[in-house]
Design a protein around this motif. Sequence first.
Motif, mmCIF file in Angstrom:
data_model
loop_
_atom_site.group_PDB
_atom_site.id
_atom_site.type_symbol
_atom_site.label_atom_id
_atom_site.label_comp_id
_atom_site.label_asym_id
_atom_site.label_seq_id
_atom_site.Cartn_x
_atom_site.Cartn_y
_atom_site.Cartn_z
ATOM 1 N N GLY A 157 0.948 -1.171 -0.095
ATOM 2 C CA GLY A 157 0.033 -0.004 0.061
ATOM 3 C C GLY A 157 0.955 1.198 -0.183
ATOM 4 N N ALA A 158 1.995 1.231 0.396
ATOM 5 C CA ALA A 158 2.940 2.457 0.577
ATOM 6 C C ALA A 158 4.457 2.210 0.177
ATOM 7 C CB ALA A 158 2.628 3.116 1.942
ATOM 8 N N CYS A 159 4.771 1.362 -0.803
ATOM 9 C CA CYS A 159 6.241 0.946 -0.944
ATOM 10 C C CYS A 159 7.020 2.490 -1.570
ATOM 11 C CB CYS A 159 6.301 0.060 -2.074
ATOM 12 S SG CYS A 159 5.497 0.349 -3.701
ATOM 13 N N GLY A 160 8.199 1.952 -1.506
ATOM 14 C CA GLY A 160 9.175 3.236 -1.940
ATOM 15 C C GLY A 160 10.619 2.934 -1.585
ATOM 16 N N ARG A 161 10.730 1.852 -0.937
ATOM 17 C CA ARG A 161 12.384 1.577 -0.479
ATOM 18 C C ARG A 161 12.610 0.503 -1.081
ATOM 19 N NH1 ARG A 161 13.281 0.105 4.946
ATOM 20 N NH2 ARG A 161 15.276 0.601 4.529
ATOM 21 N N ALA A 162 14.078 0.316 -1.503
ATOM 22 C CA ALA A 162 14.668 -0.795 -2.564
ATOM 23 C C ALA A 162 15.937 -0.881 -1.970
ATOM 24 C CB ALA A 162 14.548 -0.568 -3.761
#
Length: 110
Positions: free
Chosen positions: A34-39
């Motif tokens: 629902g709220a990804c953004g890191r890798a």
Amino acid sequence: MTTGPRPDLPEPGALTRPYWEAVARGRLLIRRCGACGRATLYTWSAVHHNDLPPFTGRTPYLAAVVDLAEGPRMMTEPVDCPPDAVRAGMPLTVTFRDGIPVFRPAVSPS
């Protein structure tokens, strides 16, 4: 400048349309997220020659695979990072360029 379909972008279908609509709004979505953004950077390669549009004038650039915090791996391009500062395992954060998700260092590269 050429017009018409871009070979570097897939044509959205019923299954992928929500993903591409979210990308157009500056959001990276995954079905379980629902709220990804890191890798984390998994691997990369420097591309010095690519004569396919729209890459012709962009070489050299880095092509990479990142491990998303949610589990899957994704092909992308690291940006805002000198090639000699790229390291496997470095934390990245999503940003968007021309409607495409790309990743920059989560902290300033040294």
